[in-house]
Design an enzyme around this catalytic site. Structure first.
Site, short mmCIF file in Angstrom:
data_model
loop_
_atom_site.label_atom_id
_atom_site.label_comp_id
_atom_site.label_asym_id
_atom_site.label_seq_id
_atom_site.Cartn_x
_atom_site.Cartn_y
_atom_site.Cartn_z
N GLY A 1 0.47 -45.25 -16.81
CA GLY A 1 1.23 -46.08 -16.46
C GLY A 1 2.63 -45.54 -16.37
N ALA A 2 3.01 -44.72 -17.44
CA ALA A 2 4.43 -44.06 -17.55
C ALA A 2 4.22 -43.21 -18.75
CB ALA A 2 5.46 -45.21 -18.09
N MET A 3 5.45 -42.53 -18.88
CA MET A 3 5.60 -41.63 -20.10
C MET A 3 6.87 -41.44 -20.68
SD MET A 3 4.08 -38.97 -21.56
CE MET A 3 4.94 -38.36 -23.00
N GLU A 4 6.97 -41.44 -21.92
CA GLU A 4 8.11 -41.51 -22.73
C GLU A 4 8.86 -40.23 -23.03
OE1 GLU A 4 4.88 -40.86 -25.88
OE2 GLU A 4 5.10 -41.83 -23.97
N HIS B 1 8.12 -50.63 -23.77
CA HIS B 1 6.92 -49.72 -24.41
C HIS B 1 7.64 -48.32 -24.45
CE1 HIS B 1 2.73 -48.46 -25.40
NE2 HIS B 1 3.25 -47.61 -25.13
N GLU B 2 8.09 -47.83 -23.48
CA GLU B 2 8.65 -46.47 -23.29
C GLU B 2 9.91 -46.25 -23.96
OE1 GLU B 2 6.31 -44.54 -22.20
OE2 GLU B 2 5.18 -46.33 -21.29
N HIS C 1 9.36 -45.98 -27.72
CA HIS C 1 8.77 -44.74 -28.09
C HIS C 1 9.87 -43.63 -28.32
CE1 HIS C 1 4.52 -44.39 -27.67
NE2 HIS C 1 4.65 -44.69 -26.48
N GLU D 1 1.32 -45.04 -30.15
CA GLU D 1 0.88 -45.97 -28.99
C GLU D 1 0.66 -47.36 -29.67
OE1 GLU D 1 1.59 -45.13 -26.20
OE2 GLU D 1 1.34 -43.05 -26.11
#
Length: 850
Positions: free
Chosen positions: A261-264, A297-298, A301, A320
């Site tokens: 979905g996404a990457m932090e 969420h990202e 992180h 997570e």
């Protein structure tokens, strides 16, 4: 921990650590290749004759080791594919202390969606869990944090983004040379680069932190919402952690083809477009909430994961689970009217379902290598982990919990930590036995079923592990932090209990008759409840006094007991029959989800038709009262209720009248009338009209889909193509999967959509078995997508299907999806057995109705 590089479980020796990477990478975007050179500053704590770096499909050139005046070349350079390493051997031991390693290399863009890859016109990186080694020779384990000073050489005319701000941008022959600010200490999986024709929102700041959101030019108008979310939540996160944001700036980028979905990545967060880009005027509220939750969420992180990082992948859940819980908490503060915790409960349901299987795994389990880490990105790690943190917070109280988190952040700043460090900080702040509570829930798989019997003011509780397979028993118990909520003559009360034994009796405070008792007050506990008949009757008679989350739990727990043969299906159907006047959209979503399962899997022929008419009689009145058109200024909650009722009456019950109302509205919407349909109705309306649609509609959606800039609309049209039930059109949809029409990132959801198509399912399944290797190749071997493809086979229905799925996966095992394979086979076996056992009960219940 394996020490030999010839073992895929090899772990780097800790006697040699990187302190700084100064790297220059030159990208050939046309030829999809790159060259690189770097100086790695090292620290050796004991002499060694070899240096081991991670490198995957990289061709190493010149290597030099320098320490003071001592300069040496390796006598051999050996690539070891099994551990994705390269071993540099020297003729004599290298000295203790500081040194520098100069390395040159070349490589090619990765196929698939990891390492450095091409997503349409954009070159992007995705390094978690362990793919930095596809671009840099490096120490690719999370404990090896270092500073990264990166320069990129690229052809002119592109936007170039990295973890830090651009500090220099100058011509370099025919290329451009872009130098980024050196990073804070970072694990290699958080390093990132994005290059392409991207357009950014104007720079704005949140408490001094510059924020920009980037997209392809034709989607630039969809970036403002994600930008606004980041600006709203960054100050709230800084406040929660009591620590300023550490990475200089925030860039958010929509990548046209993306596995997760996404990457932090620190300071450069990458997203699947549908998780970042939207038009608030036309986006359903569910899409707006999802984007807000993913962005938050990202950003969470950036503290939990990037500033304090796990030592090894067995603590991935720490990152997570925390970011999952935190996102809901912060978005709920920002937009309380969205009632995010009810969405959290819906997500938690997937973890409860997974964790009731024998093939589940503990939140914290052994991870021997980075490949196994990839399997940990599931509902147990995220949703169960988040639910357990929420349960612990509920037990400790918000204040002490936050103090514990702040203490943890201060103690382990810029460094790595393990789960016990978190429990110790929470325990110290809250003066409570956090470690006992946490260890039981994190280290043990599964969860309890708490059985409840109320006699006068005595509540008898018993617990044992809950399995969704009938007849499976095991003796584990948990320390269960319970909130008992009940009503007596003096009002509604709450009583907290830490229930540790296998059985106990609790005396309720107060006096007089107990009108009803809810044994998971506020629904924050990660357990299921079985009420003895009289207690269940009292709850069912007082639904209106229960909180929405408690009504949802009552439905979900009753259904879980039906699945495990501890309650007849009539219990669920009778209970569902009491929800005809339900006005809460989240409760309606739960109800419709349960009824949809019964309609699609437990009824056939005449029974199916009878069941649909019963659902229509139960909920159709609610839809008639509301109508299709939303009034100006109508509250979101009314619009969402309408959407749930359309799903029930039009989608599930297939009401001909509702379909007839939907057709002209969808036609108007496709002609460009944005007022024809409320945004929250679009997915269901387009799906149900497509289901009964003709070739002209199929062609129209097929033509529009690739050109549609809004990712949510594009996905709606793509999934609608899998819904057509005209046999000729289901065949055409099936052929699309093996064409360029379906992007890599969408292969799994498209394949699953086709398996859910009732008229096309059998033909598609036959084809899928023949073309299995082709389908696996279409995912680009992306582990997350492979897992989703396997999970999609859970939509099949019969015992014959089950045997075929088993045979297929035994003949073609997928190492990256071993857990998903075991879980899907177990769940499908239970679904098949449930169908054989319960269908006659549903049929009998329907015949008893007038």
């Amino acid at each position: 921990m394996a020490h030999s590089t010839d073992d895929k479980n090899f772990r780097l020796p800790t006697t040699l650590r990187p302190r700084r990477h100064a790297a220059t990478v030159t990208l050939d975007l046309e030829g999809r290749s790159f060259t690189g050179e770097q100086q790695v500053e090292l620290e050796l704590s004991q002499p060694t004759q070899e240096i081991i770096l991670h490198a995957n499909a990289l061709d190493l050139g010149d290597v030099t080791f320098r320490a003071g005046k001592d300069t040496r070349k390796p006598t051999s350079t050996r690539a070891v594919p099994v551990s994705e390493t390269v071993v540099l051997t020297f003729d004599a031991p290298l000295p203790v202390g500081q040194a520098t390693l100069d390395v040159r290399w070349k490589g090619r863009f990765s196929e698939g969606l990891r390492g450095l890859y091409a997503a349409g016109q954009v070159a992007a990186t995705q390094f978690e869990a362990a793919d930095a080694r596809r671009l840099f020779p490096c120490f690719d384990e999370p404990a090896f944090k270092a500073r990264w000073a990166i320069t990129v050489r690229v052809p002119p005319g592109h936007t170039v983004l990295g973890n830090g701000k651009v500090v220099k941008d100058e011509p370099d022959g025919e290329l451009r040379r872009v130098t980024f600010q050196e990073t804070e200490l970072l694990s290699s999986y958080l390093v990132a680069l994005v290059v392409g024709p991207l357009v950014g929102t104007p720079e704005e700041t949140a408490q001094g932190v510059p924020v920009r959101t980037w997209a392809l030019p034709e989607k630039a108008h969809l970036a403002k919402f994600g930008q606004d979310v980041a600006l709203a939540v960054l100050p709230r996160l800084q406040d929660y952690f009591g620590l300023p944001y550490a990475f200089g700036k925030v860039d958010q980028v929509g990548i046209p083809d993306f596995e997760a979905g996404a990457m932090e990545n620190a300071g450069l967060i990458t997203y699947r477009e549908v998780a970042l880009l939207l038009d608030p005027a036309t986006a359903p509220l569910s899409v707006q909430k999802r984007v807000a939750e993913v962005v938050t969420h990202e950003l969470a992180h950036q503290w939990f994961g990037n500033w304090v990082t796990m030592v090894w992948w067995d603590d991935l859940w720490l990152n997570e689970a925390f970011a999952t819980w935190m996102a809901f908490k912060i978005v709920d503060q920002w937009r309380p009217e969205w009632r995010m915790w009810l969405d959290f409960d819906a997500h938690r349901a997937s973890a409860l379902a997974l964790d009731a299987l024998k093939s589940t795994h503990p939140i914290h389990g052994e991870v021997r290598n980075a490949g196994e880490a990839g399997e940990s990105f599931d509902a147990i790690t995220y949703e169960k982990g988040g639910a357990v943190l929420r349960m612990i917070e509920g037990f400790l109280g918000e204040g002490p919990f936050r103090e514990g988190i702040r203490l943890y952040m201060r103690k382990h700043a810029r460094a790595n930590a393990v789960k016990d460090d978190l429990w110790n900080a929470l325990g110290e702040a809250a003066k409570q036995p956090v470690s006992e509570l946490a260890t039981a829930w994190i280290g043990q798989s599964g969860f309890p079923l708490v059985s409840v019997k109320v006699t006068g003011r005595d509540v008898a509780l018993t617990q044992r592990r809950f399995y969704s397979e009938p007849g499976v028993k095991s003796p584990e118990t948990w320390p269960v932090p319970m909130v008992l909520r009940y009503e007596d003559g003096t009002g509604v009360h709450e009583q907290r209990v830490l229930f540790r034994e296998s059985q106990t009796t609790v005396k309720l405070e107060g006096t007089g008759e107990v009108k009803w008792l809810c044994a998971n007050g506020g629904s924050t506990g990660f357990y299921r409840v079985a009420y003895e008949k009289e207690a269940l009757e009292k709850l069912a008679a007082n639904l209106g006094t229960l909180a929405p989350s408690e009504r949802i739990s009552l439905l979900a727990d009753t259904w879980a007991l039906v699945r495990t043969a501890q309650a007849p299906v009539a219990d669920l159907l009778d209970l569902a029959g009491r929800f005809g006047d339900e006005e809460d959209e989240a409760v309606l979503d739960e109800l419709v989800g349960r009824l949809a399962y019964i309609e699609s899997r437990l009824t056939e022929g005449e029974d199916q038709e009878r069941f649909r008419r019963w659902v229509e009689s139960l909920l159709g009145g609610g839809l008639k009262k509301l109508g299709w058109q939303s009034a100006k200024g109508e509250p979101d909650r009314v619009r969402l209720r309408r959407a749930a009722l359309v799903r029930a009456v039009g989608g599930l019950a297939r009401s001909p009248e509702t379909l007839a109302e939907a057709r002209p509205l969808v036609a108007r919407m496709l002609q460009g009338d944005n007022t024809a349909l409320d945004a929250n109705l679009l997915d269901t309306a387009v799906g149900m009209v497509a289901r009964a649609g003709d070739a002209a509609l199929f062609d129209e959606l097929l033509q529009r889909m690739p050109k549609e800039p809004d990712p949510a609309t594009q996905r709606r049209y793509l999934m609608a193509l899998t819904s057509f039930e005209d046999p000729k059109l289901t065949e055409r949809a099936q052929a699309l999967l093996f064409s360029e029409t379906v992007k890599t990132q969408d292969v799994a959801s498209f394949a699953t959509g086709l398996l859910g198509n009732r008229t096309g399912r059998d033909a598609w399944w036959a084809q899928l078995q023949k073309r299995w290797k082709e389908l696996v190749a279409r995912t680009g071997a992306a582990p997350m997508l492979l897992r989703r493809v396997v999970e999609g086979m859970g939509l099949l229905r019969t015992r014959e299907h089950l045997e075929q799925v088993k045979a297929l996966l035994q003949a073609n095992p997928i190492p990256e999806a071993q857990q998903a394979t075991a879980q899907t086979l177990e769940r499908l076996a239970q679904d098949v057995a449930l169908r054989e056992r319960v269908s006659p009960e549903v049929s009998a219940w329907l015949k008893r109705r007038p």
